[in-house]
Design an enzyme around this catalytic site. Sequence first.
Site, PDB file in Angstrom:
ATOM      1  N   ASP A 158      27.797  -5.774  -4.423  1.00 55.22           N
ATOM      2  CA  ASP A 158      27.073  -4.812  -3.589  1.00 55.22           C
ATOM      3  C   ASP A 158      25.771  -4.311  -4.212  1.00 55.22           C
ATOM      4  OD1 ASP A 158      28.646  -4.674  -1.247  1.00 55.22           O
ATOM      5  OD2 ASP A 158      30.170  -3.551  -2.336  1.00 55.22           O
ATOM      6  N   ASP A 199      29.239  -9.325   4.838  1.00 53.11           N
ATOM      7  CA  ASP A 199      28.384  -8.231   4.354  1.00 53.11           C
ATOM      8  C   ASP A 199      27.455  -8.694   3.226  1.00 53.11           C
ATOM      9  OD1 ASP A 199      31.058  -7.748   5.155  1.00 53.11           O
ATOM     10  OD2 ASP A 199      30.997  -5.675   4.511  1.00 53.11           O
TER      11      ASP A 199
HETATM   12  N1  GLY Z   1      30.347  -3.509   3.084  1.00 52.95           N
HETATM   13  C1  GLY Z   1      31.479  -2.778   3.483  1.00 52.95           C
HETATM   14  C2  GLY Z   1      31.431  -2.250   4.864  1.00 52.95           C
HETATM   15  O1  GLY Z   1      30.622  -2.596   5.677  1.00 52.95           O
HETATM   16  O2  GLY Z   1      32.271  -1.416   5.158  1.00 52.95           O
END
Ligand code: GLY
Length: 396
Positions: free
Chosen positions: A117, A176
């Site tokens: 992330d 994501d």
């Molecule tokens: N990247 C995690 C979410 O969208 O909840």
Amino acid sequence: MLLATLFPMGVASQSYDPSVSSRSDAPMVEVIELGLRRATTQSLLLAEALKDQQNLLPRTYEKGKVQTIRYDHWVSGFFPGLLWMLYENSGDDRLRRFAELYTKRVEPAKKLTNTHDLGFMLYCSFGQGFRLTANSHYLDVIREGTQSLLTRWNPKLGVIRSWDFGKQWQYPVIIDNMMNLEMLCFMTRQTTDSRYMKVAETHAKTTIRNHFRKDNSTFHVVSYDTLSGQPHAKNTAQGYADGSAWARGQAWGLYGYTMMYRETHNRIYLKQARKIAAFLMNHPRLPADGVPYWDYDAPDIPNAKRDASAAAIMASALIELSQLDKGKMAPKYLALAEKQLRTLSSPEYLAEEGEQGGFVLKHSVGHMPEKREVDVPLTYADYYYVEALMRLKKLL
Ligand code: GLY
């Protein structure tokens, strides 16, 4: 502008409502200004409330309290990024000072190698700060964070690993993850070293091959067999079911491929973004006001919870796509984004001044299967809402 003038027909409906687009005939510029003003007063309130809480950043507002996290949570970069965008909009020095303060709190994330992330964490905070100030320290932080992200790159599989948890998965990659690629593209632009962009391109192409279904919806999690290099599992973590269309995941995909087309001019990504947009825009269960249910296949539709964060990400992506795509769909992309922003700027979604601890939007869903963050404000909903408003403001 009074709310009653902007939204003469009342609040957004929670079910199908074909007349919803006529809810407000206020000029879009007034809707944008309302949203940005509210985001500014709310964010100043939140920034003030946490300013002496060393190392803390906001996540959501639940049980009457602002809920916080530290640098190592995936949402840490959104509040500083939101403050930078609001500073860009108004030039208000208080916003800049707060943006600097909260950006600093995210800095230790640059050393993390246990998460994918880092794009969210560092590019939304330091990236926005660097764009607006050209502070060379911010660039150093992004550079270091990019190296940390690349420790998760597997050239044999052609993907960046998302998670280190989940025994059922050998090498899990979530949709994501497309959002982390922007930081890699940025590094190539900054350094002219094409290796970063190559990783981004390979990850994006592998994801096109393996994440998308025939109807152009996306799986949430694809895990790769590290020996064969092929997917061995296609699942969900935050959606309703493995085969369902989790709303935020679809929005990440749309945003990610639109961004990749902007960065590379490679039409493969434009084609993918168009396909995702078509899936979403033609979806029979996309409510008429444009704010998706948390999963397009949630069994309790039309009573399922909406996800304002999915709408905000989608609106921001559609505005960008409407400018990049010279085809006949461009005005339709823009029209849906405007509708979404009108709905999000209505009293149903936009927090009143002083409400919700200083968060901007109500009614997002973080993790429904684990019953976490259900029908609450979320810092990333606010970030992408403001980004979408700013993108539209620049257009108009
Ligand atoms: N990247 C995690 C979410 O969208 O909840």
